[in-house]
Motif scaffolding. Structure first.
Motif, PDB file in Angstrom:
ATOM      1  N   ARG A   2      -3.446   4.227   3.078  1.00  0.00           N
ATOM      2  CA  ARG A   2      -4.234   4.071   1.849  1.00  0.00           C
ATOM      3  C   ARG A   2      -3.982   2.709   1.217  1.00  0.00           C
ATOM      4  O   ARG A   2      -2.994   2.033   1.483  1.00  0.00           O
ATOM      5  N   MET A   3      -4.919   2.330   0.345  1.00  0.00           N
ATOM      6  CA  MET A   3      -4.762   1.081  -0.388  1.00  0.00           C
ATOM      7  C   MET A   3      -4.373   1.390  -1.837  1.00  0.00           C
ATOM      8  O   MET A   3      -4.522   2.523  -2.306  1.00  0.00           O
ATOM      9  N   PRO A   4      -3.853   0.402  -2.553  1.00  0.00           N
ATOM     10  CA  PRO A   4      -3.496   0.629  -3.957  1.00  0.00           C
ATOM     11  C   PRO A   4      -4.709   1.102  -4.747  1.00  0.00           C
ATOM     12  O   PRO A   4      -5.855   0.869  -4.351  1.00  0.00           O
TER      13      PRO A   4
ATOM     14  N   ASN B  57       0.839  -1.206   0.000  1.00  0.00           N
ATOM     15  CA  ASN B  57       0.000   0.000   0.000  1.00  0.00           C
ATOM     16  C   ASN B  57       0.869   1.249   0.000  1.00  0.00           C
ATOM     17  O   ASN B  57       0.425   2.326   0.391  1.00  0.00           O
ATOM     18  N   VAL B  58       2.104   1.101  -0.485  1.00  0.00           N
ATOM     19  CA  VAL B  58       3.029   2.213  -0.722  1.00  0.00           C
ATOM     20  C   VAL B  58       3.644   1.979  -2.094  1.00  0.00           C
ATOM     21  O   VAL B  58       4.029   0.849  -2.414  1.00  0.00           O
ATOM     22  N   PRO B  59       3.757   2.997  -2.942  1.00  0.00           N
ATOM     23  CA  PRO B  59       4.325   2.779  -4.277  1.00  0.00           C
ATOM     24  C   PRO B  59       5.785   2.357  -4.211  1.00  0.00           C
ATOM     25  O   PRO B  59       6.519   2.690  -3.277  1.00  0.00           O
ATOM     26  N   ALA B  60       6.201   1.616  -5.226  1.00  0.00           N
ATOM     27  CA  ALA B  60       7.524   0.991  -5.232  1.00  0.00           C
ATOM     28  C   ALA B  60       8.658   1.997  -5.110  1.00  0.00           C
ATOM     29  O   ALA B  60       9.718   1.684  -4.564  1.00  0.00           O
ATOM     30  N   GLY B  61       8.457   3.203  -5.613  1.00  0.00           N
ATOM     31  CA  GLY B  61       9.509   4.209  -5.551  1.00  0.00           C
ATOM     32  C   GLY B  61       9.881   4.621  -4.151  1.00  0.00           C
ATOM     33  O   GLY B  61      10.926   5.252  -3.945  1.00  0.00           O
ATOM     34  N   SER B  62       9.052   4.274  -3.170  1.00  0.00           N
ATOM     35  CA  SER B  62       9.322   4.634  -1.771  1.00  0.00           C
ATOM     36  C   SER B  62       9.611   3.416  -0.906  1.00  0.00           C
ATOM     37  O   SER B  62       9.548   3.500   0.320  1.00  0.00           O
TER      38      SER B  62
END
Length: 321
Positions: free
Chosen positions: A318-320, A68-73
């Motif tokens: 948050r969710m995807p 639930n966190v984008p890959a860039g982070s």
């Protein structure tokens, strides 16, 4: 017993012995950071699972369960923000900083990163002890970790990375219901949802409920799933794509829960004028949450817990898309 910051601060004479109790994400990251900072450390991870890096969050085999966190982070290395993206690019066809990776993939990444750190520190020792720790006692100059089954190990420093235990049963449910075979007390227990049949009631509407619904709906496309909670709120979603304005340092200095709410709403309105949205405000507040919380008097903290906490949670966690 020191925290992992203390482990990294100064190494005693001779190879420092570090025991990490728990081999999920946090324990794996602690072991990785220790090996990178102290190249001759002897690190022992006490974890009953066969693989490190999984823990509760990343043991799911279901690829629909995503970060639930984008890959860039999500890099495991603070000094190399693109580390996860490069690793994922080798194993997946298409990745981007805004990609929401399957959680099983991230578990494999954490384990691979730990192996890489061990390989780059040939003077170090990394051990995985497949057991559960039952007690920790002072020992000469360090600590003795007692293991289930009678074993033990001695370390100079011990880090507790215990994660979450099984969920507590909801208050007020009768014992007969808790013992009924149709009641699933822990949806993360391996195979817990396999025998579920017919329509389903989920108690709660948080991120765990989202994961359960994904699994249950796919297993039976005709079933009805009802989710109930005290607030009726569910996690909100991340942006589907596109760049957002850089979050500015929040100017919030409220001394009441109501003042905090009004200030956040004002920040959201300002973000909209700048081409962003509420997500940018939440991202800007995150580094200052402890400071804001400390500024609230105790009665206002209690008021926040009762009136606003769940609203903050669905925006923050948050969710995807």
């Amino acid at each position: 017993m020191s925290g992992w910051q203390g482990v990294l601060a100064a190494a005693p004479a001779g190879p420092p012995r570090v025991a990490v109790v728990g081999g999920g994400a946090s324990g794996t990251l602690v072991a990785l950071a220790t090996l990178r900072a102290i190249p001759n450390a002897a690190v022992t991870v006490v974890e009953p699972r066969s693989q490190l890096g999984r823990g509760l969050a990343y043991s799911t085999p279901d690829p629909r369960h995503r970060l639930n966190v984008p890959a860039g982070s999500m890099s495991a290395l603070p000094d190399d923000p693109g580390h996860f993206l490069r690793w994922a690019g080798i194993h997946h066809r298409s990745v981007s900083p805004l990609w929401f990776a399957p959680r099983p993939t991230y578990g494999r990444y954490l384990a691979a990163s730990l192996r890489e750190a061990a390989a780059q520190a040939p003077a170090a020792e990394l051990r995985h002890v497949r057991a559960s720790a039952t007690a920790i006692d002072p020992a000469a100059g360090g600590w003795r970790v007692r293991l289930e089954g009678g074993g033990e190990l001695v370390a100079d420093d011990v880090v507790l990375a215990l994660g979450y235990g099984p969920p507590a049963p909801p208050a007020g449910l009768p014992p007969a219901l808790l013992e009924h075979p149709a009641y699933v007390a822990d949806p993360w227990r391996p195979g817990a949802l396999d025998a579920v049949s017919g329509d389903v009631l989920c108690l709660g509407t948080g991120l765990t409920a989202v994961d359960a619904v994904l699994a249950l709906a796919d297993a039976d496309l005709g079933r009805r799933i009802f989710c109930v909670s005290r607030t009726g709120l569910r996690p909100l979603a991340h942006r589907t794509g596109g760049a957002s304005p850089a979050p500015r340092r929040s100017a919030l200095r409220p001394v009441t829960a109501l003042g905090l709410l009004r200030s956040v709403r004002a920040e959201v309105a300002l973000a909209g004028e700048r081409g962003g949205d509420w997500r940018d405000v939440v991202n800007g507040i995150r580094p200052h949450v402890n400071e804001l919380w400390a500024a609230l008097p105790a009665p206002e903290r209690e008021r926040f817990r009762h009136r606003l906490a769940r609203f903050w949670e669905v925006h923050r966690h948050r969710m995807p898309p």
